[in-house]
Design a protein around this motif. Structure first.
Motif, PDB file in Angstrom:
ATOM      1  N   ASP A 179     -10.391   2.989  -3.378  1.00  0.00           N
ATOM      2  CA  ASP A 179      -8.928   2.836  -3.423  1.00  0.00           C
ATOM      3  C   ASP A 179      -8.537   1.368  -3.281  1.00  0.00           C
ATOM      4  N   SER A 180      -7.246   1.101  -3.451  1.00  0.00           N
ATOM      5  CA  SER A 180      -6.783  -0.298  -3.515  1.00  0.00           C
ATOM      6  C   SER A 180      -7.020  -1.035  -2.195  1.00  0.00           C
ATOM      7  N   LEU A 181      -6.898  -0.303  -1.066  1.00  0.00           N
ATOM      8  CA  LEU A 181      -7.109  -0.960   0.233  1.00  0.00           C
ATOM      9  C   LEU A 181      -8.573  -1.347   0.419  1.00  0.00           C
ATOM     10  N   ARG A 235      -9.352  -4.359  -1.676  1.00  0.00           N
ATOM     11  CA  ARG A 235      -8.891  -5.615  -1.059  1.00  0.00           C
ATOM     12  C   ARG A 235      -9.845  -6.029   0.058  1.00  0.00           C
ATOM     13  N   ALA A 238      -3.009  -8.383  -8.892  1.00  0.00           N
ATOM     14  CA  ALA A 238      -3.057  -6.913  -8.797  1.00  0.00           C
ATOM     15  C   ALA A 238      -4.059  -6.404  -7.770  1.00  0.00           C
ATOM     16  N   ALA A 292      -3.502  -9.463  -4.234  1.00  0.00           N
ATOM     17  CA  ALA A 292      -2.072  -9.696  -3.992  1.00  0.00           C
ATOM     18  C   ALA A 292      -1.820 -10.987  -3.208  1.00  0.00           C
TER      19      ALA A 292
END
Lengths: 510, 148
Positions: free
Chosen positions: B41-43, B46, B79, B82
């Motif tokens: 997932d995005s978290l 990152r 994206a 961030a």
């Protein structure tokens, strides 16, 4: 104007201004670039983080399942920043924040850098990671705020740099003035020295080593110059004095040579004249002897004899002047009694209007001399003095003392030698002798008196006597002030050395 | 008949090419074709690209940076992490200095990137979707960004 621009201070200011003119624009644009980059980078970073945060909220809270909540969240996203646009897209469906009336969704162009596309809105889209759905979060942020911040920073930077330029110019003027002040002081002092004021010290109060050392060097040069100048002035003065002394000596030498020449000539004539007188005397006396006393011719012959005697006397005086008066008997004599005797005779001759003073030194004023000639010398000089006072009256002072003749005095009187002398001074308070006559008074037959009132041989005879006794005679006279004759005769005192300061007076150089 | 068939084939080819030309560009997260990874997932993504530890099957997942394409890098910064480029660099530096977290490896050569990806099945990177589709050694895990 050109002279002012060519000063060191003006050059320093101009150089400073030139440097600032070149560097300030570079500094301005460099700082502006840094400020702009910083603001833009901050803006981009903030909007990306903020958008990501909103996307995280959508992903985690499940807000997308409720349209009302989604719109509220989009409104919150717009309100929480400089947002101008927030939209949630899924296929053809979309949900938008309704807070902004002028919605720029139609112009959407995604940005990856500040100011891209020139629409002054930073658009970005983030795919939402929600299983089973293809949602896209689009947001737009106003770039105008950052642009205004950069503009404000630019204005402040302009003001700051302008103030900096102003302060720099003032500092340049003050510093260049302060730096050149000691140089101007040096210049002023140097000009003073050039104008002859050598005693102005070159004192410069400066912290700058080069200027301080320059001042020290110039001060050393000035001190040296002053020393050289003083020694030059001293040398010039000495040379002038020597030159004057040489001229005086030359004059005196010429006078002595002239007197000697005249003496030789007059002596020769006197000898021949004396030879002529001898038969005149012989035959006149023979004729007188042959004639009776009552004869008228006898009386005439007596007159001839009388005239011949006068001629003989005249010849004798000329011979005395020319040092050819037979063989004068030079023997040690005490001058004082001779002077006293002569003055006694003189007292009987001078009228009561003329006072006669005498200041004669102690006894034993011994010289090697002819007693009669010394007597004649005193009588001639005193006679001259008396004649100078004949009409007006006054006083005659006769002084006899010892003196020491030094080298300098000898230089001015070539006849004298270093040692002890007797000085006989005869001073009268008469009318004095003018300067033109003063140089000729010892010449034979030179007289300022009327014709028939003097032969002009008196002072010549005195000169001859003084010189023949290895001495000399000088005269000091000022018209209206009187005249003083000094006769120098070498003293003989085997038991005493001619040391100045004993009871001898030092000589005053005329 | 054969001419008609040839024309038909040409027309179909043109249509397919046109469709490909107008297709929107996508950036996808990829892993090795043999990788056991399915999705991140995005978290997590990152975390990986900031150097924090994310584990799958007890193995640490590594993020490889694809720096060969400028646009791709800009999309990654916007994206995925961030952050602005400077802020991302500062953040990495701060984490490295404070916690000793290693920086993600960077590759500006596609071949080397794919080789690194193949050598470690627990590593991921990002690339254009068409590039990922052309390579049989990688598989796309998810779309990170899509052109509007």
């Amino acid at each position: 104007m050109a002279a002012r621009l060519n000063t060191l201070a003006a050059h320093a200011i101009l150089i400073g201004l030139a440097i600032h003119t070149v560097l300030l624009p570079i500094l301005f644009y460099s700082l502006l670039y840094i400020v702009k980059q910083s603001h833009e980078e901050l803006f981009v970073n903030d909007v990306r983080k903020y958008s990501r945060f909103i996307a995280d909220v959508f992903e985690m809270d499940g807000a997308v399942s409720n349209e009302m909540q989604s719109v509220r969240l989009l409104d919150s996203a717009v309100l929480g920043s400089d947002g101008v646009y927030a939209e949630l897209i899924e296929g053809d469906r979309w949900l938008r924040s309704g807070l902004l009336a002028d919605y720029p969704a139609d112009h959407y162009k995604e940005d990856f850098a500040f100011g891209q596309h020139g629409d002054r809105i930073y658009f970005l889209s983030i795919p939402l990671d929600i299983p089973g759905r293809q949602l896209l979060l689009r947001m737009g942020f106003d770039e105008q705020v950052t642009i205004e911040q950069v503009k404000t920073a630019r204005q402040r930077l302009t003001v700051v740099l302008f103030l900096y330029l102003l302060i720099s110019i003032i500092a340049l003027v003050l510093m260049s003035t302060r730096m050149t002040r000691p140089l101007r002081a040096l210049q002023h002092a140097s000009r003073n020295i050039a104008m002859g004021q050598h005693h102005d010290h070159l004192q410069v109060d400066s912290q700058i080593t080069e200027i301080r050392e320059l001042a020290t060097d110039l001060e050393s040069m000035r001190a040296e110059l002053v020393g050289v100048n003083a020694s030059l002035l001293e040398e010039i003065a000495e040379r002038e004095m020597m030159d004057n002394r040489r001229k005086v000596l030359e004059g005196k030498l010429r006078q002595v040579q002239k007197l000697e020449t005249v003496g030789v000539l007059a002596g020769g004539i006197a000898h021949e004249f004396n030879n002529i007188l001898v038969p005149i005397f012989l035959y006149t006396e023979q004729a007188m002897h042959d004639l009776p006393a009552e004869s008228p011719v006898h009386a005439q012959l007596e007159r001839v004899l009388k005239s011949s005697n006068r001629a003989k006397s005249l010849v004798q005086q000329i011979l005395t002047f020319s040092h050819q008066s037979g063989n004068p008997e030079h023997e040690p004599v005490d001058v004082k009694p001779i002077v006293e005797e002569a003055l006694e005779l003189l007292r009987a001759l001078i009228p009561s209007t003329v006072e006669l003073h005498q200041e004669l030194a102690a006894d034993d004023c011994m010289v090697l001399a002819d007693r009669n000639q010394i007597h004649q010398l005193v009588m001639n000089l005193c006679g001259n003095a008396y004649q100078a006072l004949d009409e007006t009256g006054g006083s005659i002072t006769v002084v006899l003392n010892r003196c020491a003749v030094d080298e300098q005095f000898c230089g001015e009187h070539p006849q004298l030698r270093v040692g002890g002398y007797l000085r006989l001074s005869i001073h009268d308070t008469g009318h004095g002798i003018d300067r033109s006559s003063l140089h000729r008074i010892f010449e034979p037959f030179y007289t300022t008196r009327a014709v028939g009132k003097g032969t002009g041989l008196g002072l010549s005879v005195v000169h001859g006597i003084a010189v023949s006794h290895s001495g000399d005679i000088t005269v000091e006279s000022e018209p209206g002030q009187g005249t003083t004759f000094h006769v120098y005769l070498p003293e003989i005192q085997p038991h005493r050395q001619a040391v100045p300061g004993h009871d001898q007076e030092p000589l005053d150089t005329p | 008949m054969s001419t008609a068939r040839a024309l038909l084939i040409c027309c179909l080819g043109c249509i397919l090419c046109a469709q490909a030309a107008v297709a929107k560009r996508q950036v996808v997260l990829v892993a090795s074709a043999t990788s056991p990874l399915h999705d991140l997932d995005s978290l997590e993504l990152r975390k990986i690209y900031l150097g924090f530890t994310v584990k799958r099957d007890g193995k640490t997942v590594k993020g490889l940076r694809n720096t060969g394409d400028k646009d791709l890098n800009r999309i990654f910064l916007q994206a995925v992490v961030a952050m602005s480029e400077k802020s991302y660099s500062r953040r990495l530096l701060s984490l490295t200095l404070r916690q000793g977290i290693p920086r993600p490896s960077e590759y500006n050569n596609a071949g080397q990137l794919l080789e690194a990806l193949s050598s470690d099945p627990y590593s991921v990177t990002y690339m254009w979707k068409d590039a990922a589709d052309r390579s049989a050694d990688v598989k796309a895990l998810r779309v990170l960004w899509q052109q509007d």
